[in-house]
Motif scaffolding. Structure first.
Motif, PDB file in Angstrom:
ATOM      1  N   VAL A  73      39.138  33.538  33.200  1.00 30.42           N
ATOM      2  CA  VAL A  73      38.582  32.226  33.537  1.00 30.42           C
ATOM      3  C   VAL A  73      39.441  31.542  34.589  1.00 30.42           C
ATOM      4  CG1 VAL A  73      38.108  29.917  32.639  1.00 30.42           C
ATOM      5  CG2 VAL A  73      37.416  31.930  31.326  1.00 30.42           C
ATOM      6  N   ALA A  74      40.764  31.643  34.430  1.00 33.63           N
ATOM      7  CA  ALA A  74      41.662  31.041  35.418  1.00 33.63           C
ATOM      8  C   ALA A  74      41.450  31.664  36.796  1.00 33.63           C
ATOM      9  CB  ALA A  74      43.111  31.219  34.978  1.00 33.63           C
ATOM     10  N   ALA A  75      41.245  32.977  36.829  1.00 31.24           N
ATOM     11  CA  ALA A  75      40.997  33.654  38.110  1.00 31.24           C
ATOM     12  C   ALA A  75      39.682  33.187  38.726  1.00 31.24           C
ATOM     13  CB  ALA A  75      40.975  35.173  37.894  1.00 31.24           C
ATOM     14  N   MET A  76      38.651  33.020  37.896  1.00 27.51           N
ATOM     15  CA  MET A  76      37.362  32.560  38.404  1.00 27.51           C
ATOM     16  C   MET A  76      37.439  31.142  38.961  1.00 27.51           C
ATOM     17  SD  MET A  76      35.144  34.973  38.269  1.00 27.51           S
ATOM     18  CE  MET A  76      36.537  35.986  38.793  1.00 27.51           C
ATOM     19  N   LEU A  77      38.284  30.313  38.341  1.00 29.38           N
ATOM     20  CA  LEU A  77      38.448  28.949  38.835  1.00 29.38           C
ATOM     21  C   LEU A  77      39.057  28.926  40.239  1.00 29.38           C
ATOM     22  CD1 LEU A  77      39.724  27.113  35.620  1.00 29.38           C
ATOM     23  CD2 LEU A  77      37.441  27.017  36.650  1.00 29.38           C
ATOM     24  N   ILE A 106      46.951  35.332  39.141  1.00 29.32           N
ATOM     25  CA  ILE A 106      46.685  36.331  38.105  1.00 29.32           C
ATOM     26  C   ILE A 106      47.989  36.988  37.664  1.00 29.32           C
ATOM     27  CG2 ILE A 106      45.644  38.590  37.668  1.00 29.32           C
ATOM     28  CD1 ILE A 106      43.259  37.753  39.293  1.00 29.32           C
ATOM     29  N   ILE A 107      48.822  37.363  38.632  1.00 28.63           N
ATOM     30  CA  ILE A 107      50.107  37.980  38.303  1.00 28.63           C
ATOM     31  C   ILE A 107      50.977  37.010  37.524  1.00 28.63           C
ATOM     32  CG2 ILE A 107      52.255  38.880  39.282  1.00 28.63           C
ATOM     33  CD1 ILE A 107      50.594  40.046  41.563  1.00 28.63           C
ATOM     34  N   TYR A 108      51.010  35.756  37.998  1.00 27.65           N
ATOM     35  CA  TYR A 108      51.839  34.748  37.318  1.00 27.65           C
ATOM     36  C   TYR A 108      51.399  34.578  35.866  1.00 27.65           C
ATOM     37  CZ  TYR A 108      53.957  30.287  36.122  1.00 27.65           C
ATOM     38  OH  TYR A 108      54.663  29.299  35.492  1.00 27.65           O
ATOM     39  N   LEU A 109      50.094  34.391  35.658  1.00 25.72           N
ATOM     40  CA  LEU A 109      49.587  34.185  34.304  1.00 25.72           C
ATOM     41  C   LEU A 109      49.753  35.428  33.436  1.00 25.72           C
ATOM     42  CD1 LEU A 109      46.313  32.102  34.802  1.00 25.72           C
ATOM     43  CD2 LEU A 109      48.419  31.381  33.685  1.00 25.72           C
ATOM     44  N   SER A 110      49.583  36.598  34.025  1.00 25.21           N
ATOM     45  CA  SER A 110      49.719  37.843  33.258  1.00 25.21           C
ATOM     46  C   SER A 110      51.128  38.001  32.718  1.00 25.21           C
ATOM     47  CB  SER A 110      49.346  39.047  34.137  1.00 25.21           C
ATOM     48  OG  SER A 110      47.996  38.977  34.542  1.00 25.21           O
ATOM     49  N   VAL A 111      52.117  37.643  33.532  1.00 24.21           N
ATOM     50  CA  VAL A 111      53.507  37.722  33.084  1.00 24.21           C
ATOM     51  C   VAL A 111      53.747  36.728  31.951  1.00 24.21           C
ATOM     52  CG1 VAL A 111      55.911  37.347  33.762  1.00 24.21           C
ATOM     53  CG2 VAL A 111      54.364  38.560  35.302  1.00 24.21           C
ATOM     54  N   VAL A 112      53.233  35.508  32.113  1.00 23.36           N
ATOM     55  CA  VAL A 112      53.385  34.490  31.064  1.00 23.36           C
ATOM     56  C   VAL A 112      52.681  34.941  29.788  1.00 23.36           C
ATOM     57  CG1 VAL A 112      52.851  32.119  30.395  1.00 23.36           C
ATOM     58  CG2 VAL A 112      53.611  32.607  32.720  1.00 23.36           C
ATOM     59  N   MET A 113      51.470  35.486  29.936  1.00 20.00           N
ATOM     60  CA  MET A 113      50.694  35.894  28.773  1.00 20.00           C
ATOM     61  C   MET A 113      51.352  37.050  28.021  1.00 20.00           C
ATOM     62  SD  MET A 113      48.294  33.799  28.509  1.00 20.00           S
ATOM     63  CE  MET A 113      47.496  32.540  29.501  1.00 20.00           C
TER      64      MET A 113
END
Length: 236
Positions: A73-77, A106-113
């Motif tokens: 969803v974040a990527a779509m935004l 996406i990379i930033y959020l993936s690392v956080v996730m």
């Protein structure tokens, strides 16, 4: 075969990979949790791990889907406004630029996730609580975490590629044989099945990432909360 004929097997394959990885994460993390909470000496039994996994597997599945949806969803935004901004219909090459721009969040959020998911499983937090926890733990440590995830990914990819080599060789041989007009026989199908099974073993090396991220999570907790020091003080 038509695209519709291939879509169902592809979906089954994706589902199989998703379930396999989720069960692998559950088994590994629950084993670590049992080891950390274990007071008596002795080997950890398979039954202990299985009971823990069975009681938590739904949570692992739901959280895996939840974290994926958050990143998606974040990527779509980011993607949707960029499509209108760059007028993709008039400039198809803008898709490549959009892809590059969207890759950063996406990379930033993936690392956080990755840290959030680990925190959720080891601390038994909710989805959004674990995300807040991840942002707290990763603050001023994002680049270190990214470097670790990147290196672990390279190690996993290299080790996994070795197991996929037989499949690549078999597929090339089959391709050249079919180009010469030879039909796919029973022996060839057996070779495809065997090499595919060998290639699937490469997923086992995903555990390298899981162990590395789990250890890094405990390191972040120690740096932020000094948990080990607090436990020592409380035991005095």
């Amino acid at each position: 075969k038509t695209l519709s004929d291939l879509s169902f097997p592809i979906l089954l394959y994706i589902l199989f990979i998703f379930l396999s990885l989720t069960f692998m994460i559950a088994i590994l993390y629950e084993y670590i949790k049992i080891y950390l909470n274990r007071n008596e000496e002795g080997a950890i039994q398979i039954d202990e791990v299985w009971l823990a996994v069975r009681s938590k597997i739904i949570k692992y599945l739901l959280f895996s889907v939840g974290y994926f949806l958050i990143v998606f969803v974040a990527a779509m935004l980011f993607v949707i406004p960029l499509f209108f901004l760059f007028n993709v219909s008039a400039n198809p090459f803008a898709i490549f630029l959009i892809f590059l721009i969207v890759m950063f969040p996406i990379i930033y959020l993936s690392v956080v996730m990755s840290i959030g998911f680990t925190a959720a499983m080891f601390e038994d937090n909710g989805l959004f609580t674990s995300i807040n926890r991840a942002f707290y733990l990763i603050k001023k440590r994002w680049w270190i975490t990214f470097g670790l995830v990147f290196v672990l990914g390279l190690i996993q990819g290299f080790m996994g590629f070795i197991f996929q080599i037989p499949q690549y060789i078999a597929m090339m041989v089959i391709m050249f044989n079919t180009m010469d007009g030879n039909q796919v026989d029973g022996l060839t199908e057996i070779i495809i099945i065997i090499t595919s099974i060998i290639a699937s073993l490469s997923f086992v090396f995903y555990s390298v990432n899981l162990v590395g991220i789990a250890l890094h999570y405990f390191s972040l907790v120690e740096q932020k909360d000094a948990k080990g020091l607090l436990e020592k003080i409380e035991s005095i």
